[in-house]
Design an enzyme around this catalytic site. Structure first.
Site, PDB file in Angstrom:
ATOM      1  N   CYS A   2    -103.058 -23.544 -43.763  1.00  0.00           N
ATOM      2  CA  CYS A   2    -103.372 -23.460 -45.274  1.00  0.00           C
ATOM      3  C   CYS A   2    -105.032 -23.221 -45.332  1.00  0.00           C
ATOM      4  CB  CYS A   2    -103.034 -24.597 -45.836  1.00  0.00           C
ATOM      5  SG  CYS A   2    -101.164 -24.950 -45.627  1.00  0.00           S
ATOM      6  N   ARG A  27    -106.019 -16.162 -43.682  1.00  0.00           N
ATOM      7  CA  ARG A  27    -105.117 -16.975 -42.952  1.00  0.00           C
ATOM      8  C   ARG A  27    -103.785 -16.934 -43.361  1.00  0.00           C
ATOM      9  NH1 ARG A  27    -109.185 -21.364 -41.501  1.00  0.00           N
ATOM     10  NH2 ARG A  27    -107.406 -22.878 -41.353  1.00  0.00           N
ATOM     11  N   TRP A  75     -99.379 -22.167 -46.886  1.00  0.00           N
ATOM     12  CA  TRP A  75     -98.654 -21.458 -45.826  1.00  0.00           C
ATOM     13  C   TRP A  75     -97.555 -22.221 -45.645  1.00  0.00           C
ATOM     14  CZ3 TRP A  75     -99.153 -16.522 -43.326  1.00  0.00           C
ATOM     15  CH2 TRP A  75     -97.911 -16.329 -42.338  1.00  0.00           C
ATOM     16  N   ASN A  99    -104.011 -29.735 -45.533  1.00  0.00           N
ATOM     17  CA  ASN A  99    -103.524 -29.106 -44.557  1.00  0.00           C
ATOM     18  C   ASN A  99    -103.169 -29.742 -43.309  1.00  0.00           C
ATOM     19  OD1 ASN A  99    -103.153 -26.680 -42.829  1.00  0.00           O
ATOM     20  ND2 ASN A  99    -105.472 -26.255 -42.473  1.00  0.00           N
ATOM     21  N   GLY A 100    -101.934 -29.364 -42.821  1.00  0.00           N
ATOM     22  CA  GLY A 100    -101.614 -30.043 -41.652  1.00  0.00           C
ATOM     23  C   GLY A 100    -100.173 -30.419 -41.892  1.00  0.00           C
ATOM     24  N   GLU A 480     -93.549  -9.183 -21.199  1.00  0.00           N
ATOM     25  CA  GLU A 480     -94.713  -9.584 -22.202  1.00  0.00           C
ATOM     26  C   GLU A 480     -95.979  -9.112 -21.642  1.00  0.00           C
ATOM     27  OE1 GLU A 480     -94.451  -9.600 -25.168  1.00  0.00           O
ATOM     28  OE2 GLU A 480     -96.526 -10.591 -25.774  1.00  0.00           O
ATOM     29  N   LYS A 484     -98.091  -6.188 -23.647  1.00  0.00           N
ATOM     30  CA  LYS A 484     -99.531  -6.432 -24.165  1.00  0.00           C
ATOM     31  C   LYS A 484    -100.715  -5.749 -23.517  1.00  0.00           C
ATOM     32  CE  LYS A 484     -99.152  -8.698 -26.734  1.00  0.00           C
ATOM     33  NZ  LYS A 484     -97.615  -8.898 -26.858  1.00  0.00           N
ATOM     34  N   GLU A 487    -100.075  -2.012 -25.096  1.00  0.00           N
ATOM     35  CA  GLU A 487    -100.486  -2.017 -26.510  1.00  0.00           C
ATOM     36  C   GLU A 487    -102.010  -1.873 -26.748  1.00  0.00           C
ATOM     37  OE1 GLU A 487     -98.270  -4.740 -29.560  1.00  0.00           O
ATOM     38  OE2 GLU A 487     -98.383  -5.704 -27.895  1.00  0.00           O
ATOM     39  N   HIS A 503     -85.121  -1.771  -5.159  1.00  0.00           N
ATOM     40  CA  HIS A 503     -84.175  -0.854  -5.691  1.00  0.00           C
ATOM     41  C   HIS A 503     -84.849   0.426  -6.274  1.00  0.00           C
ATOM     42  CE1 HIS A 503     -81.057  -3.819  -4.777  1.00  0.00           C
ATOM     43  NE2 HIS A 503     -82.034  -4.869  -5.376  1.00  0.00           N
ATOM     44  N   LYS A 599     -98.414  -3.786 -37.467  1.00  0.00           N
ATOM     45  CA  LYS A 599     -98.129  -5.203 -37.272  1.00  0.00           C
ATOM     46  C   LYS A 599     -96.943  -5.556 -37.548  1.00  0.00           C
ATOM     47  CE  LYS A 599     -98.783  -9.449 -36.033  1.00  0.00           C
ATOM     48  NZ  LYS A 599     -98.780  -9.708 -34.521  1.00  0.00           N
TER      49      LYS A 599
HETATM   50  C1  AGP Z   1     -95.835  -7.117 -30.092  1.00  0.00           C
HETATM   51  O1  AGP Z   1     -97.219  -7.647 -29.591  1.00  0.00           O
HETATM   52  C2  AGP Z   1     -95.926  -6.171 -31.021  1.00  0.00           C
HETATM   53  N1  AGP Z   1     -96.504  -6.419 -32.137  1.00  0.00           N
HETATM   54  C3  AGP Z   1     -94.354  -5.873 -31.410  1.00  0.00           C
HETATM   55  O2  AGP Z   1     -93.739  -5.722 -30.319  1.00  0.00           O
HETATM   56  C4  AGP Z   1     -93.664  -6.703 -32.036  1.00  0.00           C
HETATM   57  O3  AGP Z   1     -93.391  -8.011 -31.472  1.00  0.00           O
HETATM   58  C5  AGP Z   1     -92.243  -6.184 -32.860  1.00  0.00           C
HETATM   59  O4  AGP Z   1     -92.629  -4.977 -33.502  1.00  0.00           O
HETATM   60  C6  AGP Z   1     -91.421  -7.426 -33.455  1.00  0.00           C
HETATM   61  O5  AGP Z   1     -92.189  -7.682 -34.678  1.00  0.00           O
HETATM   62  P1  AGP Z   1     -91.431  -9.085 -35.141  1.00  0.00           P
HETATM   63  O6  AGP Z   1     -91.757 -10.025 -34.511  1.00  0.00           O
HETATM   64  O7  AGP Z   1     -92.467  -9.065 -36.583  1.00  0.00           O
HETATM   65  O8  AGP Z   1     -90.138  -8.699 -35.593  1.00  0.00           O
END
Ligand code: AGP
Length: 604
Positions: A2, A27, A75, A99-100, A480, A484, A487, A503, A599
């Site tokens: 928050c 935030r 939030w 906040n907290g 993951e 990263k 991306e 394999h 995002k």
């Molecule tokens: C991850 O770094 C990406 N931004 C993307 O894979 C993301 O995780 C995916 O689009 C799912 O988004 P969500 O968690 O908001 O559903």
């Protein structure tokens, strides 16, 4: 996370408060409010949604002359984003913003209700103002009532409290959540949960420390420490760079979000860990009745968190668990049975494929649970139950702290179910709860490792691709890590179970193929090591990440020794996040806004 602002002075306070809250919008929030005290009279304005809604509510209000004001952007962590749950929270003649998370709020709420306090919100925060007014009846001064209130609070808090009887004063306290107090040459005192709210309004500030509390008037700030000793005021100059302040001085939001994972995980865990059980107050007790299997469904990074959960749920809760990529699940005409709990994982709560999958599950009559970072999102509103990850807004498109909080919630869920189903000994659950409590310190960035990764990254800018490999939960972590890197560096990378190399993939091995190998000490170390040696023998360039030295590696990131593989998981997660960021930096890419990405993918 928050946002909090406070002001004592003679300027029009509404504008100052709302401008300050606007600087904290980054935030993330779902409601906002301000309270102004002038001539012992309060004016209170609260609104759901964006600040423009609050401005409309306060449109006709103007303060003239001296006043005291507090403001807040919320939030949601406890209670839906509604006007009633928005801060400031009110007693009979006092207002508070916070906040907290107050961990013992239910106990306090019951005690205060029994003594006649009347609660109107679902929040933990409201107990603060009622507890203050309870003590006000017997304390020798409002300040004594404030200190007695703090003595009873457990958890994390940054608090600003005002009360009608002291017209020129703000009581403040800081424990676990950030709070900054500032002053300027015009004899004004201001507060903010981030210095972003104070830039341009103050020329010097004090970053309060845990245990600090005090009383501020227009011309005096009295500050005390956790031992109740008065503290000298050491002000520091305030930077003028707002964006840098929003990034807390980091180069990118992604870097800030990696560095704040410790603080964020503390929020995620707050109020959920008992000594021998995990407690989710938001879960209806009947949610798991009649459930004999779990199906997880997500996209991207959230899908990787779901993969981790399949290992933990089956290992701890002995419940059959499967996982689906939402965009595939939607169209493969899946067979669903009502004894399956359908769990969707989503940072945004708006991802189209995941949302449609959730609708399919509901239509098929399954019970549904969402693990999400945004309250009031489409998925949270649709699912039968939700667990909020409390990561705060994640601005970096490449998800970091959201993933960390998702995995920690799923780990907690596996223990919660293990306790319900009696599939783990109590002492084992207690042991893992102790491990969970250490997570905030495990994910603190080791500066020497970050510096090593920054130097190392120059060697990994070309080549014809990366393998990220690992076993067990380190396989989804490898996925993951590869995501990263893809991306934000735009380099090709694949995550693989290390046992899969022979394999087919090992045909790619040569010095230009970089293998990032996750070698945890406490999970299949020898098996993984031999897979890596096969790659090394074929001259692949190896970067091993392990607490144990590995002589076949070209580069080695030595992580810390931990007592359990899940702690190794979280530390290696941070290493992979930093590695991808530093490679992207060297390539000159936009770390926070990578090309082609959004995002939240709210379209198919
Ligand atoms: C991850 O770094 C990406 N931004 C993307 O894979 C993301 O995780 C995916 O689009 C799912 O988004 P969500 O968690 O908001 O559903």
């Amino acid at each position: 996370m928050c946002g909090i602002v406070g002001y004592i002075g003679t300027k029009p306070v509404k504008e100052i408060l709302i401008d300050g809250l606007r600087e904290l919008e980054y935030r993330g929030y779902d409601s906002a409010g301000i309270a102004v005290l002038q001539n012992h009279q309060f004016s209170l304005f609260k609104a759901v949604g964006k600040l423009i809604n609050l401005e409309e509510k306060a449109q006709k209000f103007e303060s003239t002359g001296f006043s005291v004001g507090i403001g807040h952007t919320r939030w949601a962590t406890h209670g839906k984003p509604t006007e009633l749950n928005a801060h400031p929270h009110v007693g009979s003649s006092s207002y508070v913003v916070h906040n907290g998370i107050i961990e013992n709020y239910q106990e306090l709420k019951s005690k205060l209700t029994a003594q006649g306090s009347h609660f109107i919100s679902q929040t933990d925060t409201e107990v603060i103002v009622h507890l203050f007014e309870f003590h006000l009846k017997t304390a020798s001064s409002p300040f004594e009532a404030f200190t007695k209130t703090l003595e009873e609070l457990e958890g994390a808090y940054a608090i600003l409290l005002v009360t009608a009887s002291v017209n020129d004063t703000i009581f403040f306290a800081k424990q676990g959540s950030p709070m900054i107090v500032g002053r300027n040459q015009e004899n004004e005192t201001l507060f903010g949960s981030s210095d972003a709210a104070l830039i341009g309004k103050c020329h010097e500030v004090i970053y309060l420390e845990d245990g600090h509390y005090g009383i501020a008037t227009a011309d005096k700030i009295s500050l005390y420490d956790k031992n109740n000793n008065q503290v000298d005021l050491h002000f520091t100059p305030l930077s003028e760079n707002k964006l840098s302040a929003q990034k807390d001085g980091h180069r990118f939001f992604m870097e800030k979000e990696i560095y704040e994972q410790g603080t964020v995980l503390a929020d995620t865990l707050m109020g959920r860990l008992r000594d021998e059980t995990v407690y989710f107050e938001e879960l209806p007790p009947e949610l798991f009745d009649g459930i004999h299997s779990i199906k997880l469904c997500a996209c991207g990074t959230s899908y990787h968190a779901a993969l981790v959960a399949t290992y933990l749920l089956e290992r701890h809760a002995k419940i059959q668990t499967s996982v689906e990529i939402a965009s595939e699940f939607r169209y493969r005409e899946p067979l669903l049975s009502p004894d399956t709990l359908f769990v969707v994982i989503s940072q945004s709560g708006e991802t189209a494929d995941t949302l449609e999958s959730l609708k399919m599950a509901k239509k098929a009559g399954l019970k549904t649970l969402v693990i999400c970072n945004v309250d009031n999102s489409s998925m949270v509103r649709l699912a039968d139950a939700s667990i909020l990850t409390r990561a705060g807004i994640e601005k970096g498109v490449a998800s970091t702290k959201a993933f960390a909080t998702q995995v920690s919630v799923l780990w907690m869920l596996s223990l919660h179910l293990a306790s319900e189903r009696k599939t783990l000994q109590e002492n084992e659950i207690a042991r893992q709860i102790k491990l969970l409590r250490t997570l905030p310190s495990v994910v603190v960035v080791d500066n020497s490792i970050h510096e090593q990764l920054r130097r190392l990254s120059k060697r990994y800018l070309h080549g014809h691709g990366f393998f990220f490999i690992g076993r067990d939960v380190f396989f989804p972590l490898a996925l993951e890590g590869a995501l990263k890197l893809k991306e934000i560096s735009y380099l090709h990378a694949e995550g693989y179970p290390s046992g899969e190399m022979k394999h087919g993939p090992i045909a790619l091995a040569d010095p230009e193929l970089f293998t990032i190998a996750l070698l945890p000490q406490h999970k299949l170390y020898d098996k993984t090591k031999s897979n890596v040696e096969e790659l090394s023998a074929r001259d692949s360039t190896i970067c091993s990440i392990s607490p144990l030295d590995f002589d076949k590696a070209d580069d080695h990131i030595r992580t810390h020794f931990h007592e359990d593989y899940m702690l190794e998981f979280f530390e290696m997660m941070v290493v992979l996040q930093l590695l991808s960021m530093e490679i992207a930096v060297r390539l000159g890419n936009d770390v926070d806004m990578p090309r082609n990405l959004a995002k939240s993918v709210t379209v198919e």
